[in-house]
Design a protein around this motif. Structure first.
Motif, PDB file in Angstrom:
ATOM      1  N   ARG A 122     -38.216 -57.897  17.168  1.00 58.22           N
ATOM      2  CA  ARG A 122     -37.828 -59.288  16.739  1.00 58.22           C
ATOM      3  C   ARG A 122     -37.420 -60.170  17.835  1.00 58.22           C
ATOM      4  O   ARG A 122     -37.815 -61.255  17.817  1.00 58.22           O
ATOM      5  CB  ARG A 122     -37.059 -59.188  15.522  1.00 58.22           C
ATOM      6  CG  ARG A 122     -37.881 -58.603  14.218  1.00 58.22           C
ATOM      7  CD  ARG A 122     -36.989 -58.790  13.052  1.00 58.22           C
ATOM      8  NE  ARG A 122     -36.513 -59.869  12.399  1.00 58.22           N
ATOM      9  CZ  ARG A 122     -37.269 -60.695  11.634  1.00 58.22           C
ATOM     10  NH1 ARG A 122     -38.176 -60.220  10.980  1.00 58.22           N
ATOM     11  NH2 ARG A 122     -36.634 -61.612  11.013  1.00 58.22           N
ATOM     12  N   HIS A 184     -50.106 -68.092  18.527  1.00 51.39           N
ATOM     13  CA  HIS A 184     -48.651 -68.384  17.998  1.00 51.39           C
ATOM     14  C   HIS A 184     -48.353 -68.086  16.771  1.00 51.39           C
ATOM     15  O   HIS A 184     -47.830 -67.318  16.389  1.00 51.39           O
ATOM     16  CB  HIS A 184     -48.195 -69.882  18.270  1.00 51.39           C
ATOM     17  CG  HIS A 184     -46.896 -70.177  18.052  1.00 51.39           C
ATOM     18  ND1 HIS A 184     -46.654 -70.613  16.557  1.00 51.39           N
ATOM     19  CD2 HIS A 184     -45.716 -70.306  18.733  1.00 51.39           C
ATOM     20  CE1 HIS A 184     -45.075 -70.923  16.743  1.00 51.39           C
ATOM     21  NE2 HIS A 184     -44.733 -70.803  17.936  1.00 51.39           N
ATOM     22  N   ARG A 185     -49.544 -68.224  15.854  1.00 60.55           N
ATOM     23  CA  ARG A 185     -49.292 -68.013  14.488  1.00 60.55           C
ATOM     24  C   ARG A 185     -49.434 -66.625  14.279  1.00 60.55           C
ATOM     25  O   ARG A 185     -48.563 -65.895  13.311  1.00 60.55           O
ATOM     26  CB  ARG A 185     -50.411 -68.690  13.632  1.00 60.55           C
ATOM     27  CG  ARG A 185     -50.393 -70.102  13.203  1.00 60.55           C
ATOM     28  CD  ARG A 185     -51.237 -70.661  12.272  1.00 60.55           C
ATOM     29  NE  ARG A 185     -52.797 -70.527  12.568  1.00 60.55           N
ATOM     30  CZ  ARG A 185     -53.294 -71.729  13.453  1.00 60.55           C
ATOM     31  NH1 ARG A 185     -52.710 -72.462  13.773  1.00 60.55           N
ATOM     32  NH2 ARG A 185     -54.648 -71.168  13.888  1.00 60.55           N
ATOM     33  N   ARG A 186     -49.984 -65.777  14.833  1.00 61.31           N
ATOM     34  CA  ARG A 186     -50.238 -64.330  14.591  1.00 61.31           C
ATOM     35  C   ARG A 186     -49.224 -63.743  15.509  1.00 61.31           C
ATOM     36  O   ARG A 186     -48.345 -62.671  14.795  1.00 61.31           O
ATOM     37  CB  ARG A 186     -51.302 -63.845  15.676  1.00 61.31           C
ATOM     38  CG  ARG A 186     -52.729 -64.300  15.181  1.00 61.31           C
ATOM     39  CD  ARG A 186     -53.749 -63.291  15.537  1.00 61.31           C
ATOM     40  NE  ARG A 186     -54.196 -63.751  17.047  1.00 61.31           N
ATOM     41  CZ  ARG A 186     -54.987 -64.889  17.465  1.00 61.31           C
ATOM     42  NH1 ARG A 186     -55.570 -65.702  16.378  1.00 61.31           N
ATOM     43  NH2 ARG A 186     -55.233 -65.291  18.478  1.00 61.31           N
ATOM     44  N   ALA A 188     -46.036 -65.053  15.347  1.00 63.46           N
ATOM     45  CA  ALA A 188     -44.810 -65.366  14.488  1.00 63.46           C
ATOM     46  C   ALA A 188     -44.777 -64.666  13.250  1.00 63.46           C
ATOM     47  O   ALA A 188     -44.066 -64.539  12.398  1.00 63.46           O
ATOM     48  CB  ALA A 188     -44.872 -66.853  14.052  1.00 63.46           C
ATOM     49  N   ALA A 189     -45.996 -64.008  12.848  1.00 64.80           N
ATOM     50  CA  ALA A 189     -45.985 -63.239  11.520  1.00 64.80           C
ATOM     51  C   ALA A 189     -45.018 -62.270  11.322  1.00 64.80           C
ATOM     52  O   ALA A 189     -44.468 -62.314  10.255  1.00 64.80           O
ATOM     53  CB  ALA A 189     -47.451 -62.413  11.626  1.00 64.80           C
ATOM     54  N   LEU A 191     -41.854 -62.702  12.002  1.00 65.57           N
ATOM     55  CA  LEU A 191     -40.656 -63.453  11.514  1.00 65.57           C
ATOM     56  C   LEU A 191     -40.787 -64.223  10.220  1.00 65.57           C
ATOM     57  O   LEU A 191     -39.786 -64.088   9.623  1.00 65.57           O
ATOM     58  CB  LEU A 191     -40.549 -64.510  12.470  1.00 65.57           C
ATOM     59  CG  LEU A 191     -40.132 -63.972  13.984  1.00 65.57           C
ATOM     60  CD1 LEU A 191     -39.879 -65.138  14.636  1.00 65.57           C
ATOM     61  CD2 LEU A 191     -38.650 -63.241  13.957  1.00 65.57           C
ATOM     62  N   VAL A 192     -42.200 -64.296   9.766  1.00 67.66           N
ATOM     63  CA  VAL A 192     -42.267 -64.780   8.304  1.00 67.66           C
ATOM     64  C   VAL A 192     -42.583 -63.907   7.440  1.00 67.66           C
ATOM     65  O   VAL A 192     -42.457 -64.259   6.190  1.00 67.66           O
ATOM     66  CB  VAL A 192     -43.349 -66.118   8.358  1.00 67.66           C
ATOM     67  CG1 VAL A 192     -42.865 -66.974   9.390  1.00 67.66           C
ATOM     68  CG2 VAL A 192     -44.428 -65.450   8.784  1.00 67.66           C
ATOM     69  N   THR A 193     -42.776 -62.464   7.623  1.00 68.32           N
ATOM     70  CA  THR A 193     -42.916 -61.479   6.801  1.00 68.32           C
ATOM     71  C   THR A 193     -41.825 -60.910   6.377  1.00 68.32           C
ATOM     72  O   THR A 193     -41.091 -60.371   7.436  1.00 68.32           O
ATOM     73  CB  THR A 193     -44.119 -60.675   7.441  1.00 68.32           C
ATOM     74  OG1 THR A 193     -45.105 -61.219   7.669  1.00 68.32           O
ATOM     75  CG2 THR A 193     -44.303 -59.456   6.292  1.00 68.32           C
ATOM     76  N   PRO A 194     -41.408 -60.657   5.263  1.00 66.72           N
ATOM     77  CA  PRO A 194     -40.105 -60.047   4.758  1.00 66.72           C
ATOM     78  C   PRO A 194     -40.096 -58.558   5.392  1.00 66.72           C
ATOM     79  O   PRO A 194     -41.274 -57.846   5.367  1.00 66.72           O
ATOM     80  CB  PRO A 194     -39.912 -59.940   3.445  1.00 66.72           C
ATOM     81  CG  PRO A 194     -41.002 -60.893   2.909  1.00 66.72           C
ATOM     82  CD  PRO A 194     -42.093 -61.310   3.855  1.00 66.72           C
TER      83      PRO A 194
END
Length: 195
Positions: A122, A184-186, A188-189, A191-194
């Motif tokens: 992370r 960037h979205r890929r 960041a996944a 970090l936004v996925t529990p």
């Protein structure tokens, strides 16, 4: 004795020197493009962005080609290259290598409450996201400046093969920005996925 204008390759004889303000602006954009290429190289070298490496390196090659188009435009507009400004842009991009080290300092980790040893993957994602955001900032700046340069060429009704390259700079920068935003979205996944 030939004039300076006659000695500069690609510059038409009798082309007046560019407005000093325009010359300064174009040199700042050239320096920014130089720094952007370095940011893209650094982002592509990150292990966590291995899946994005092909895209990032292709965008870097395109930025280098667009930088060459900008240098051609500068010559045609009578704006000489200020290598001191370009050098400072290059140095500032290399100084950006220090930022990831700062994120690993124990003091900062304690202040932020982050334990990189507990979540190394992370932490690498955060480093990659910051690198990509630097690239996105550079691409946005380039898109805005390219649009202005395209308008300058259009208003002055300049012609020649080199003008088509200048007119396409804004569209290429916008497309590159969209591709890096998708990366960037890929990235960041995680970090936004529990989890």
């Amino acid at each position: 004795m030939p004039t300076i204008a006659a000695l500069v390759p690609g510059r038409r004889r009798g082309t007046p020197d560019a407005d000093p303000v325009l010359r300064a602006y174009l040199n700042e954009q050239l320096a920014a493009a130089t720094g952007l290429a370095e940011q893209l190289r650094r982002a592509a070298a990150l292990d966590v962005l291995a899946g994005e490496r092909t895209t990032l390196l292709r965008v870097r090659r395109e930025v280098a080609a667009d930088r060459a188009a900008l240098r051609t435009a500068m010559r045609r507009l009578g704006a000489s290259t200020d290598w001191a400004v370009v050098g400072v842009g290059w140095l500032s991009a290399h100084a950006g290598r220090v930022a990831p080290l700062l994120h690993r300092l124990p003091v900062l980790d304690r202040v932020a409450g982050v334990l990189p040893t507990a979540h190394p993957a992370r932490a690498a994602v955060v480093e990659a996201l910051l690198a990509l955001e630097d690239v996105l900032g550079g691409l946005h700046r380039r898109a805005v400046a390219a649009r202005l340069l395209g308008e300058l060429v259009a208003v002055q009704e300049l012609r020649g093969d080199w003008t088509s390259g200048v007119r396409g700079l804004a569209d290429r920068a916008r497309r590159q920005q969209e591709e890096v935003e998708a990366a960037h979205r890929r990235c960041a996944a995680p970090l936004v996925t529990p989890g």
